[in-house]
Design an enzyme around this catalytic site. Sequence first.
Site, mmCIF file in Angstrom:
data_model
loop_
_atom_site.group_PDB
_atom_site.id
_atom_site.type_symbol
_atom_site.label_atom_id
_atom_site.label_comp_id
_atom_site.label_asym_id
_atom_site.label_seq_id
_atom_site.Cartn_x
_atom_site.Cartn_y
_atom_site.Cartn_z
ATOM 1 N N LYS A 165 0.863 -1.182 0.000
ATOM 2 C CA LYS A 165 0.000 0.000 0.000
ATOM 3 C C LYS A 165 0.903 1.236 0.000
ATOM 4 O O LYS A 165 1.921 1.278 0.697
ATOM 5 C CB LYS A 165 -0.884 -0.035 1.241
ATOM 6 C CG LYS A 165 -1.897 1.081 1.359
ATOM 7 C CD LYS A 165 -2.743 0.879 2.608
ATOM 8 C CE LYS A 165 -3.782 1.964 2.798
ATOM 9 N NZ LYS A 165 -4.613 1.727 4.008
ATOM 10 N N SER A 245 -9.393 1.504 3.258
ATOM 11 C CA SER A 245 -8.606 2.337 2.360
ATOM 12 C C SER A 245 -7.551 1.558 1.577
ATOM 13 O O SER A 245 -6.969 2.083 0.644
ATOM 14 C CB SER A 245 -7.912 3.449 3.161
ATOM 15 O OG SER A 245 -6.950 2.887 4.075
ATOM 16 N N SER A 269 -9.822 -0.756 7.327
ATOM 17 C CA SER A 269 -9.158 -0.506 6.051
ATOM 18 C C SER A 269 -8.430 -1.701 5.455
ATOM 19 O O SER A 269 -7.985 -1.646 4.320
ATOM 20 C CB SER A 269 -8.187 0.668 6.190
ATOM 21 O OG SER A 269 -8.901 1.870 6.345
#
Length: 553
Positions: A165, A245, A269
Site C-alpha cells: 500500500k 482504504s 481498512s
Amino acid sequence: MYKYIVLGFLLIGFIGCKQETKVDKEDVVLWTPYNDSLEVAASAENESPRMRYKFIQSKVLDKNDVFLPLYDEVSQFSDEKYQMMKPLVLEQNIPSIQQSIAEGMFTYEDLVLFYLHRIYTYELPNNTTLNTIIALNPNVLVEARQLDRSQGNHHPIYGMPILLKDNIGTSEMKTTAGAIALMNNQTDDAFIVQQLKAKGALILGKANLSEWANYICRVCPNGQSAVGGQTMNPYGRQRFDTGGSSAGSGTSTAANYAVGAVGTETSGSILSPSSQNSVVGLKPTIGLLSRTGIVPISSTLDTPGPMTKNVTDNAILLDALLGKDSSDAKSVEPVDGILSAWVKPEALEKMRLGVMKNLMERDSLYAAAVEKLRLAGAQIMEFEPENIALDNFLTLLNLDMRADLPAYLRAEVKDRDAVRVENVEDVVNFNKQDTLTRVPYGQQLFEGILADSTSEADFQRIKSNLMDSGRSFFQIMERENLDAVLSINNYHAGYAAVAEYPAITVPMGYKPSGEPESLTFIGKPFSEAHLLRIGKAFEDLTHARKIPEAYKD
C-alpha cells in the site's frame, strides 16, 4: 526504430514476441490519457453516493513513467512461457509456487515476469485497468536474479513478489499516501519492509489507496487518490465498491498481480477491501507489527497487515512481517505459531463461535456460512449484540493525526525541498491552491482536525472510554469462552479497532449480483495464530473464493 509503440501493438505483440533490438524509451508510448467524462457521467446513476465519481484516471500520474523502466524485459517474456506457468501460479498458494520453483519449472525471475505480464496486460488498457498499480520497483528483476543464485534454506516468503500500500515506505519508490503533497516523498524502508527484505521477499511495487488512508474527506469514494486515480473492483468495474482504504492492495491481490499485498488499517481498512475483493485480510492486534515508516492516521489504532488470496499465504506473509521495533512504543516480540498455523487447521468440533442474531436475520450468506459451521461440528452461541456507541471516535483520530503526521514527516522525509508540508495545516493550505486537482471531493476531515479543540486530558479519557466500549461489545468472548465472534466484512471493525482486537476476514461467497462478501472472525488480543487456524478450517470447508471472471486469462 519505432517512433511510437501504441497500446494496440502492445497487447497484440509485446507479450508474445521477442525483440531483437531494444526500443528507445523516449520514443515509446505504452499508455495514452483518455477522456473519462463518459465513465464519470455514468457513475452519477450509481445507487451508492460514494460511487458517484468525479474522476477515474489520475490527473497527475503518467503511467508511462511507471511502466517504461521494465518494458524491455517484460516485452520479451513469451506468451508460451506465461501459458506454461499459469496453472502453476494463478490462484496457487506460496508452498505450491515454491515447490514448482524447487522442481525447476520456473525461476523467481520468471515469477516476477509472470505477474508483470498480467499487470501490463490489464493495467495499460483504459477499459480493463483497475488503477491499482501506482509504482513499480525498477530493480525487482535484478533482485529476483540475485535470489535465483542463492542456495540454502529460506523463509517461505523468499522470492515472492509482494505489493505495498502506498503509505508504506520503501527506498526504491516514492511513498505518497495518494496525496499530491507527498508525490515526491522519498523515504527509507519501513521497518516491516526491512523484515520482508531480510527474508528474501521481492517488493514488486506500490498499490493505490484511498487518499490519506481515507481520512481526508467525508464523501470520498473508496479507492480514490489524487495521485493514483479511482481504483476499481475486478469483480465489477464501477459496479462494486472496492472497499477502503487498502483498495489497491485488495484489488491487485484479487486480480493475481502479486502473491499478496500489505495493507494498513485504522478501522476497517484491511477488512473492508479484503471482503469487497474476495481475498483474505488479517488486521493484527495493535503492536504485533511495527508502524515505523508508515504514513499515519493514529498511533493509537494504526496497524499494517497481510492481504492474500488464501489463509496459507496470509500466515506466511504475516510471519514475514513480524519483529520487535524499538522505534514503535507499542511494538511487541513476535508471537509463536503463526508461520505453521495453516498446516494444522483448527478442528471444527472444538470451535466455540459467537454469532450475531441480527446478522443471521438480515444476511443469507452469513446464515448459510454459520449453518455450514454448525453442521461441521462447531459450537454456535447466538447472541444479540449490544448497541454501544463509540463516542468521540473522530476526536481520537483528529488529535492523533495532528501529532503523528508532523512526527512522521520529521522522521521519514529525506528531501525537505521535495516535500514542503510539515503538518496538517500545511497540507490543507497546499490543497487549497488547486482544489480541483488535489482535493476534488474536499478535505473536510483535515479541516476538522484543525478545528478540534479537545484538551489533552479529555483526549486521554476519550481513548480510555473507547477501549472500554470496544471490549464491552465483545464481552461475550470472555463470558462464553469463545474462540471468535463472527461478523461480516468490516461491519464491526470500529469495535475491534478501539478494543485493539485482531480480526481475519475470509471469503464466504457472492451475492446474486456477483458482489463478494466475507465472514470475519474477531478474536482476543494476540490470538492471530488461532484465528488463522480457524480461518483455514473455514476456507477448507467452503472453498468460496473465485477468481474474477474478467481477470482469469
